[in-house]
Design a protein around this motif. Structure first.
Motif, mmCIF file in Angstrom:
data_model
loop_
_atom_site.group_PDB
_atom_site.id
_atom_site.type_symbol
_atom_site.label_atom_id
_atom_site.label_comp_id
_atom_site.label_asym_id
_atom_site.label_seq_id
_atom_site.Cartn_x
_atom_site.Cartn_y
_atom_site.Cartn_z
ATOM 1 N N GLY A 38 0.840 -1.313 0.035
ATOM 2 C CA GLY A 38 -0.090 0.163 -0.138
ATOM 3 C C GLY A 38 0.865 1.322 0.023
ATOM 4 O O GLY A 38 0.393 2.251 0.447
ATOM 5 N N ARG A 40 2.824 4.590 -1.123
ATOM 6 C CA ARG A 40 2.509 5.600 -2.286
ATOM 7 C C ARG A 40 3.533 5.760 -3.443
ATOM 8 O O ARG A 40 4.647 4.852 -3.031
ATOM 9 C CB ARG A 40 2.805 6.938 -1.559
ATOM 10 N N HIS A 124 -1.908 4.467 -7.402
ATOM 11 C CA HIS A 124 -2.885 4.827 -6.446
ATOM 12 C C HIS A 124 -4.032 3.943 -6.204
ATOM 13 O O HIS A 124 -4.545 3.671 -5.102
ATOM 14 C CB HIS A 124 -3.261 6.339 -6.511
ATOM 15 N N ARG A 127 -2.908 1.083 -4.277
ATOM 16 C CA ARG A 127 -3.140 1.388 -2.776
ATOM 17 C C ARG A 127 -4.341 1.357 -2.172
ATOM 18 O O ARG A 127 -4.793 0.892 -1.170
ATOM 19 C CB ARG A 127 -2.743 3.092 -2.845
ATOM 20 N N HIS A 128 -5.551 1.709 -3.068
ATOM 21 C CA HIS A 128 -6.909 1.500 -2.614
ATOM 22 C C HIS A 128 -7.262 -0.157 -2.499
ATOM 23 O O HIS A 128 -7.999 -0.323 -1.697
ATOM 24 C CB HIS A 128 -7.914 2.200 -3.511
ATOM 25 N N ALA A 131 -6.036 -1.490 0.689
ATOM 26 C CA ALA A 131 -6.660 -1.169 1.723
ATOM 27 C C ALA A 131 -7.915 -1.918 1.986
ATOM 28 O O ALA A 131 -8.348 -2.531 3.004
ATOM 29 C CB ALA A 131 -7.182 0.090 1.580
ATOM 30 N N LEU A 144 -5.282 0.016 9.722
ATOM 31 C CA LEU A 144 -5.018 0.292 8.401
ATOM 32 C C LEU A 144 -4.365 1.777 8.440
ATOM 33 O O LEU A 144 -3.915 2.077 7.434
ATOM 34 C CB LEU A 144 -6.351 -0.093 7.635
ATOM 35 N N GLN A 145 -5.348 2.712 9.222
ATOM 36 C CA GLN A 145 -5.039 4.024 9.137
ATOM 37 C C GLN A 145 -3.553 4.173 9.303
ATOM 38 O O GLN A 145 -2.704 4.767 8.717
ATOM 39 C CB GLN A 145 -5.728 4.839 10.079
ATOM 40 N N LEU A 148 -1.342 2.918 6.337
ATOM 41 C CA LEU A 148 -1.563 4.021 5.196
ATOM 42 C C LEU A 148 -0.795 5.140 5.398
ATOM 43 O O LEU A 148 -0.597 5.976 4.762
ATOM 44 C CB LEU A 148 -2.976 4.185 4.734
ATOM 45 N N HIS A 150 -2.167 8.008 7.619
ATOM 46 C CA HIS A 150 -3.409 8.814 7.529
ATOM 47 C C HIS A 150 -3.370 9.464 8.735
ATOM 48 O O HIS A 150 -3.577 8.674 9.861
ATOM 49 C CB HIS A 150 -4.609 8.285 7.067
ATOM 50 N N THR A 156 -9.075 7.554 5.737
ATOM 51 C CA THR A 156 -8.718 5.978 5.592
ATOM 52 C C THR A 156 -10.368 5.311 4.899
ATOM 53 O O THR A 156 -10.362 4.528 4.126
ATOM 54 C CB THR A 156 -8.285 5.242 6.658
ATOM 55 N N TYR A 159 -10.750 5.560 1.293
ATOM 56 C CA TYR A 159 -10.049 4.308 0.492
ATOM 57 C C TYR A 159 -10.912 3.246 0.325
ATOM 58 O O TYR A 159 -10.724 2.373 -0.736
ATOM 59 C CB TYR A 159 -8.580 3.983 1.121
#
Length: 162
Positions: A38, A40, A124, A127-128, A131, A144-145, A148, A150, A156, A159
């Motif tokens: 995940g 960037r 990206h 990345r989604h 998630a 998960l937050q 990632l 965030h 989050t 996503y």
């Protein structure tokens, strides 16, 4: 104002087709790393040997954040065995990834075309996809937050298209 643009994650079938469409080592490295971590796209492009903890199978990533976007937010991401093998192979020969963000995007587009995925597939979108897959496997939203990177749980949730 509600968030208006939604990126649809890949389905399980599309993600498998994308992973299987990788022919070159660099393509596997990019696609599998993005699907399994995940990251960037800028974090992947800027990955160096010293950011990988080989013993504990983790990545130390300094992502966006801080004042004026200075990369000050550190997070730890677990590595799957297939990604660790790919990174070991690449980073044993090179100190860094040696590719630009634009190169990663171009390779992704090429692999997606080969996999016959009709909609746009970008780093990206992967990345989604990461998630959504993580939540389906039972990871909590706060965990998960953190993975990632965030600051807010609402980001989050975007996503996950909640």
């Amino acid at each position: 104002m509600p968030y208006q643009y939604k990126r649809e994650p890949l389905t399980k079938d599309e993600a498998n087709r994308l992973a299987n469409a990788c022919l070159q080592y660099k393509e596997k490295l990019i696609v599998w790393t993005l699907l399994d971590t995940g990251l960037r796209v800028s974090e992947l492009a800027g990955l160096t040997r010293d950011k990988v903890d080989w013993q504990t199978h983790r990545l130390m990533v300094y992502g966006k954040g801080g004042p004026y976007g200075i990369r000050s937010k550190r997070r730890v991401i677990p590595l799957s065995s297939r990604v660790q093998q790919l990174l070991e192979g690449h980073l044993s020969l090179h100190d860094q990834m040696d590719m630009s963000v634009r190169t990663v995007q171009r390779i992704m587009k090429c692999v997606a075309n080969r996999a016959h995925i009709s909609r746009p597939v970008t780093p990206h979108v992967l990345r989604h996809t990461f998630a959504v897959t993580a939540v389906q496997k039972g990871i909590s939203l706060p965990s998960l937050q953190r993975l990632l990177g965030h600051d807010h749980l609402t980001t989050t949730e975007i996503y996950l298209n909640l």
